[in-house]
Design an enzyme around this catalytic site. Structure first.
Site, short mmCIF file in Angstrom:
data_model
loop_
_atom_site.label_atom_id
_atom_site.label_comp_id
_atom_site.label_asym_id
_atom_site.label_seq_id
_atom_site.Cartn_x
_atom_site.Cartn_y
_atom_site.Cartn_z
N CYS A 291 0.84 -1.19 0.00
CA CYS A 291 0.00 0.00 0.00
C CYS A 291 0.89 1.26 0.00
O CYS A 291 2.06 1.20 -0.37
CB CYS A 291 -0.96 -0.01 1.20
SG CYS A 291 -2.32 1.16 0.98
N ASP B 242 -4.20 1.42 9.63
CA ASP B 242 -5.40 2.26 9.69
C ASP B 242 -6.00 2.23 11.07
O ASP B 242 -6.70 3.17 11.47
CB ASP B 242 -6.41 1.77 8.65
CG ASP B 242 -5.90 2.06 7.25
OD1 ASP B 242 -5.16 1.22 6.71
OD2 ASP B 242 -6.20 3.15 6.73
O1 LIG Z 1 -4.07 1.17 4.30
C1 LIG Z 1 -3.61 2.26 3.98
C2 LIG Z 1 -4.32 3.21 3.06
O2 LIG Z 1 -5.56 2.70 2.63
P1 LIG Z 1 -6.43 3.63 1.61
O3 LIG Z 1 -5.55 3.88 0.42
O4 LIG Z 1 -7.64 2.79 1.32
O5 LIG Z 1 -6.76 4.91 2.38
C3 LIG Z 1 -2.34 2.77 4.61
O6 LIG Z 1 -1.39 1.73 4.75
C4 LIG Z 1 -2.70 3.29 6.01
O7 LIG Z 1 -3.80 4.18 5.90
C5 LIG Z 1 -1.54 4.02 6.65
O8 LIG Z 1 -1.23 5.15 5.88
P2 LIG Z 1 -0.47 6.38 6.62
O9 LIG Z 1 0.80 5.80 7.21
O10 LIG Z 1 -0.18 7.34 5.50
O11 LIG Z 1 -1.41 6.90 7.65
#
Ligand SMILES: O=C(COP(=O)(O)O)[C@H](O)[C@H](O)COP(=O)(O)O
Length: 318
Positions: A128, A197
């Site tokens: 991701c 998340d």
């Molecule tokens: O799963 C996702 C994004 O999912 P989506 O693309 O569906 O929002 C990221 O790994 C976390 O949100 C952490 O991101 P961060 O470290 O930037 O908070």
């Protein structure tokens, strides 16, 4: 009562994933509340408070999984204070600004801690797009370490492409792979580094779909898996037995209408996140330090011990 257009636009952008990623979503929600407060033409304190709660509900209903969103709303709305509109307004603007500053500080603090786990010459596998995870890479580069990355494309929305571009801009050599090739390329990886998340009281980590399978493979291959997550990813309601809702997104992210017409009448499931149990995670890195997943609840109680308010909900006595 009309919400400020910025609140509506922010909500739509979060729901459509124009604005995505837990930290970014939290910051956007706080910024939207600041605009609602700053531009409010409410004439009574009751009207102002009601307006901010409506804005909070509008933002809260956009996506159910990233707990950074309700945590951002809690942080700002619980600091809404005063007996007049002017003082209420100032308190919300101040809290929203404070929240955003804390996010920035937290991300660089956790980056410095996470970087200590990365050695010069290491290969990191990502899944991701996580700004918390990339903060660790960036801090390691600042420490003079050379890193390479194996980036999973992360279907169906291909957030891995964002990560690949960001790492290339940092000067990190990147190998982009399909998600199903992860097990094969774990042989070449020294670390798996992902974001979160939501983190539950038992140390389970909710992150983009595919994280749990990657963690099982990493465990079996003996590759450490580290979760980089600011404390706004801690999910306090899980201390009282609540579970984290996994967002099911539109099937058309998986199968286009044309493909579906070709395939025929099949069910399509599109869960956006999954849950990785603590036994498959080596460490959770936060701005408050690194924790084995089983002990993250101590930090959660320290930070959220006073329970879980939902200040965007209309009080029953109103
Ligand atoms: O799963 C996702 C994004 O999912 P989506 O693309 O569906 O929002 C990221 O790994 C976390 O949100 C952490 O991101 P961060 O470290 O930037 O908070």
């Amino acid at each position: 009562m009309d919400l400020h257009p910025t609140v509506e636009t922010t909500a739509e952008d979060i729901a459509s994933m124009e604005t995505r990623g837990a930290a970014t979503i939290g910051a956007a929600a706080a910024a939207a509340l600041r605009v609602q407060a700053g531009e409010s033409d409410a004439v009574t304190p009751e009207a102002f408070r009601a307006e901010l709660r409506v804005a909070g509900r509008r933002l809260h209903e956009t996506r159910p999984t990233a707990v950074s969103l309700p945590n951002a709303l809690r942080y700002v709305l619980r600091r809404m204070d005063g007996d007049e509109v002017a003082t209420l307004r100032a308190s919300v603007v101040k809290a929203a600004t404070e929240f955003e500053q804390r996010l920035d500080r937290a991300q660089s603090q956790l980056g410095a801690i996470g970087a200590n786990r990365l050695q010069d010459g290491d290969v990191v596998m990502t899944h991701c797009h996580s700004t918390d995870a990339l903060a660790c890479v960036e801090a390691a580069l600042d420490q003079g370490k050379h890193l390479e990355a194996i980036v999973k494309e992360t279907r169906p929305r291909l957030q891995g492409h964002i990560t690949a571009r960001a790492l290339r801009e940092m000067g990190v050599p990147v190998t982009l792979i399909v998600d199903n090739a992860a097990r094969r390329y774990l042989d070449d990886a020294d670390h798996v580094l992902v974001g979160a998340d939501a983190i539950a009281a038992d140390g389970s980590v909710v992150n983009k779909i595919g994280t749990s399978g990657l963690a099982v493979n990493a465990r079996e291959r003996g590759v450490p898996i580290v979760v980089a997550a600011q404390t706004i990813k801690l999910h306090p309601a899980t201390m009282t037995g609540h579970t984290v809702e996994i967002e099911m997104r539109d099937e058309r992210e998986v199968v286009s209408d044309e493909d579906r017409a070709d395939i025929g009448d099949v069910a399509v499931e599109n869960p956006a996140f999954d849950v990785t149990p603590p036994r498959h995670i080596d460490a959770i890195v936060t701005e408050s330090g690194q924790f084995p997943p089983e002990s993250i609840v101590t930090l959660m109680r320290e930070l959220f011990g006073d329970g879980v308010a939902e200040p965007w909900v209309e009080p029953t006595n109103e």
